[in-house]
Design an enzyme around this catalytic site. Sequence first.
Site, short mmCIF file in Angstrom:
data_model
loop_
_atom_site.label_atom_id
_atom_site.label_comp_id
_atom_site.label_asym_id
_atom_site.label_seq_id
_atom_site.Cartn_x
_atom_site.Cartn_y
_atom_site.Cartn_z
N CYS A 1 9.63 4.68 3.00
CA CYS A 1 9.86 3.36 2.41
C CYS A 1 10.98 3.29 1.38
CB CYS A 1 8.56 2.88 1.78
SG CYS A 1 7.22 2.89 2.95
N GLY B 1 10.00 14.75 -10.50
CA GLY B 1 9.66 15.61 -9.36
C GLY B 1 10.92 16.03 -8.62
N LEU C 1 0.83 -1.21 0.00
CA LEU C 1 0.00 0.00 0.00
C LEU C 1 0.87 1.26 0.00
CD1 LEU C 1 0.10 1.33 3.09
CD2 LEU C 1 -1.48 -0.53 3.57
N ARG C 2 0.31 2.32 -0.57
CA ARG C 2 0.99 3.62 -0.57
C ARG C 2 0.32 4.54 0.43
NH1 ARG C 2 -0.53 4.75 -6.54
NH2 ARG C 2 -2.26 3.57 -5.68
N ARG D 1 8.64 12.32 6.48
CA ARG D 1 9.90 11.57 6.57
C ARG D 1 10.61 11.55 5.20
NH1 ARG D 1 7.76 6.21 9.41
NH2 ARG D 1 5.90 6.83 8.28
#
Length: 464
Positions: free
Chosen positions: A288, A281, A179-180, A356
Amino acid sequence: MKKYIVRSFLIFILLLSNTIVNTQQKPTIAVIGTGYVGLVLGVCLAHSGNHVICADIQKNKIDQLSKGISPIYEPGLEELLRESLQKNTISFTTDTAQAIRDADIVFIAVDTPTKTSGESDLTALINVTHTIAQNLTSYKIICIKSTAPIGTCTYIKELIKNSKNSSCDFDMACNPEFLREGTAVHDFLNPDRIILGTDSEKVSSVLREIFSSFCPSAPVLTTNFETAEMIKYAANSFLATKISFINEIAHLCEALGAYVNIVAEGVGLDKRIGKSFFLPGPGFGGSCFPKDVTALLHMAQANNVDLKVVKACLDTNDAQKMHVVDKILSHCNGDVRNKTICILGLAFKANTDDVRFSPAITVIEQLTAHGAQVKVYDPKAMVTMKKVLPHIEYCASVEDALAKSDMVVIMTEWEEFKKLDLEKIKNRSHNPIIIDTRNILNTTTLRNLNFTYENIGNAQINSY
Ligand code: UGA
């Protein structure tokens, strides 16, 4: 006598039927650790009708969760949490030992941060393992959800075997999560695939039953522990490399006049490559990718394998953050000492309050080190960023952050920033230079309004 036999027979039938009902009852699931993965896992399993006990050593968090308050911002999570609390399918406790004793299946979802050496820190995982070994009051399936180095499942299995203080049996599984953050609930309930590492057919069938409660049609790939563990690291490292690759191409587009967004589309239309996860970006961040890529490199080094591509992916990512800083400096002739720079977006990506490894941290630190006055705004991540960078100016709105700014740097792709009223900004007495590191602003409008602007990779709207 006859009466007695009939009564005994009836009692026997009753007991037997109870046993059948019990064996058909859904297993109780304990989830140890209520971070991003553990909390979403627990809430989504409860939402899908399973009985879940979530345990965490942080009392504050457990108190909040018991009241239906999510400690993280994650779209849709709090609603499902409240619904599950109301239906009594979920409970929260700080008593990890009791949660383990009460459970048939124990998912471990504690964090595995990176040590300064690059190695994963398994302290939390090992602590939980000891608690499991001491509380193995019945047969249990122990399933590791945390991203942990290849070999961890085998190691934990041995550890429990050697330190358990009962004759009860257990089985192990590894079930990495993909999952993101920001779309965690959706991703959990709609996975592309489920990876299951196990050495037991029984575990495979019990866990498949659990998976089918929330995503009956997802393909389940069953393999051994090591392969399942490796799939998680390889997937994250590949995705991170895809981003670094397009960031490098973006850099070259800037030098040669090509448009990176059109390049990414044209390349991504090749089905072997794919268009998704191909946006340039300011560099990837989050808890992660940087952690998992570093851990994979550490494992490779420990085994004398040179992962050149993976290493380059990290180097390029560090360079990309500095590339943003260079862009800002170059618009100020290298001197930002008398400049007020407005940073829009602090989270490492949109729809999360997580900062983070956010590229915004590097950019802000560099700008303040160069003497710039920095004003920031983020719709969700100001509280989390204040703990990391307490000494910058936090603004209550985009408007406040923009006031008297010489430059605006968009660092996160929040919807709010996509809808900036550029005309209004241009009509201010003090109109700023715009650096859009997420390529979210309409370049035709920026050009028509005569803004001095720059994005990543010379992204343009194709107008013919
Ligand atoms: C990532 C993976 O995508 C998940 O599959 C995985 O489960 C998770 O790590 C994990 O290991 O727990 P996450 O870190 O939440 O998820 O966020 P992503 O959406 O993957 O974004 C990571 C970074 O890459 C962000 O900084 C994002 O802005 C950046 N990114 C993403 C790009 O620069 N370009 C893109 O095209 C996509």
